[in-house]
Write an enzyme that holds these catalytic residues in place. Structure first.
Site: not given
Ligand SMILES: Cc1ncc(COP(=O)(O)O)c(C=O)c1O
Ligand SMILES: N[C@@H](CCOP(=O)(O)O)C(=O)O
Length: 475
Positions: A119-121
């Site tokens: 999810f960091k993207d």
């Protein structure tokens, strides 16, 4: 919108300044002076927008010094089906964060379709484009010093690799990431990317990053910036998918929806808290932890007590092996009525390893007014959740999302939709997936053989002076 520090010691600053500045000069975190509020009519209007248009409508409220047309173009370039597809269903890629119904009032929101499968993207791709734009306009360069337990690092490096005027020095806990995570970062050969394996846990890496940021002279001389969720730019970009998830599941705008969030450094669920402050009708925010259950303890007892090495565990959801949740500071600032002096004194106790306990009133408000709930998972729970979701719904979830599944089940209400945030893809954590399901998870074709690529990294002791020397020599 201007920004202040949670510890009260920063004159109001503009968005671009806090974007590049990272930690506030008083050691606190930058936070918006006030939250704008979307009423029901505004929410209705937002509910039909594409991801990129929705992101612009939200983020524009928080950006005071980038012309709206430029911001809109940056956001449109970021949230595209090409960037967020990753071999999963191309027909759904345009939704960016598609939501799957598991059963009545239980949903899974995909956040891991970006380049590094976590999810960091969602925020980091935008941060990369914002950095490039702001640096070019100011004629400046930046040296990012970051800490990762496995996913922030690769997302940041993929977002920043080859970008002019940006160097990345990324600290990770030596030997504690999955082989896939390690290979994703250490196989990058770009000259502006520097990976440093630190002998310690993520908490030690993050402490080193904060210490470097707290040395004003060093920070100014070496133009140090941040990409962890201490950077407000990360958090505000993460707010957007709560709106998208809400609109996907609410029967009508205004109905309550619950979210369940696998948590470690508290950035993701802090974005949910901010979405709620903006007027999104979120009822409960369920914080899911692994065996490093400091946040579960906080939400159940009101006592916040980061752990020493004797009570920090290496688990099978390794990206959540965190006991000092950096972003909790932003939530507690709101909870205690935005009193910077009081917040600074609470965090002095955290830094001395004493921790603190909330007053009875704040403890109650955290549940009643802010809707927080929590639950912890163990390794056995995690395996059982992965198996159950595969058997019941035919979907493979990764070990972190599995911690979210258990917490969501514990706090479900049959009449209120619950959205579990997927935080990574199973391919990143093969050993645990094989233990749970007996077979290898799928991975996108371009990542087959990733672990066989040559790797490049340096090692350091958990020593701030050694890190400063490293930064000074490399960037
Ligand atoms: C896969 C995964 N899940 C959950 C988390 C926890 O998110 P946060 O640190 O924002 O609480 C992380 C890292 O932080 C992660 O990488
Ligand atoms: N789990 C994270 C830890 C850092 O979190 P951040 O959101 O503050 O960058 C990771 O994968 O590195």
């Amino acid at each position: 919108m201007k920004y202040i520090s949670t510890r009260g010691g920063m004159a109001p600053q503009s968005f671009s300044d806090i974007l590049l500045g990272g930690l506030a000069p008083d050691g606190g975190l930058a936070i918006a002076e006030a939250y704008p509020r979307f009423g029901l009519d505004a929410l209705e209007r937002l509910s039909t927008l594409s991801y990129a248009d929705l992101a612009f409508q939200i983020i524009d409220h928080f950006v005071d010094d980038i012309p709206a047309a430029d911001l809109k173009a940056l956001i449109a370039r970021t949230y595209t089906a090409e960037v967020y597809c990753n071999g999963r269903d191309p027909a759904r890629a345009a939704e960016i964060t598609p939501v799957t119904r598991l059963e009545d009032n239980l949903y899974l929101q995909e956040l891991s379709n970006g380049p590094t499968l976590a999810f960091k993207d969602m925020a980091m791709q935008l941060l990369g484009n914002l950095f490039e734009y702001v640096l070019a306009h100011k004629g400046e360069t930046i040296n990012i010093v970051g800490a990762t337990s496995g996913d922030t690092g690769s997302a940041a490096e993929y977002a920043m690799r080859g970008k002019a005027g940006v160097n990345v020095v990324m600290l990770s806990p030596y030997g504690k990431m999955s082989p896939f995570q390690r290979a994703q970062m250490f196989s990058l050969q770009d000259a502006n990317i520097h990976n440093v394996a630190v002998k310690g846990f993520f908490d030690a890496c993050q402490d080193m990053v904060k210490a470097v940021n707290n040395d004003a002279a060093f920070k100014a001389e070496h133009k140090i910036g941040a990409v962890n969720s201490i950077n407000w730019g990360r958090v505000i970009a993460q707010v957007v998918y709560y709106f998208k998830g809400y609109f996907a599941v609410a029967k009508k705008v205004g109905d309550p929806v619950d979210f369940c969030v696998p948590s470690g450094n508290f950035g993701n669920v802090c974005a949910g808290h901010i979405a709620r402050q903006l007027g999104l009708p979120i009822r409960h925010l369920v914080v899911a932890t692994n065996e490093n259950d400091v946040l579960d303890e906080f939400f159940k007892t009101g006592r916040y007590q980061p752990r020493g090495l004797d009570r920090t565990y290496e688990t099978s959801s390794p990206s959540m092996d965190i006991t000092k949740a950096s972003n909790l500071e932003r939530f507690v600032f709101d909870l205690i009525g935005r009193d910077g002096d009081e917040l600074a004194s609470l965090w002095q106790q955290v830094e001395k390893a004493d921790g603190f306990a909330l007053s009875e009133g704040d403890f109650k408000r955290m549940h009643d007014a802010y809707g927080f709930r929590s639950e912890k998972s163990t390794h056995a729970d995690r395996l059982a959740s992965i198996r159950e979701v595969a058997q019941k719904y035919g979907i493979q979830i990764d070990p972190h999302t599995a911690d979210g599944y258990k917490a969501a089940k514990a706090h479900r209400d049959a009449n209120v939709p619950m959205v579990i945030l997927e935080t990574a893809l199973p391919a990143k954590f093969e050993a645990t997936m094989v233990e749970a399901l007996g077979s290898q998870p799928q991975r996108p074709a371009h990542l087959v053989g990733l672990e066989d690529l040559p790797q490049r990294f340096d090692t350091l002791e958990a020593d701030v002076d050694a890190l400063k020397r490293y930064v000074a020599e490399r960037v």
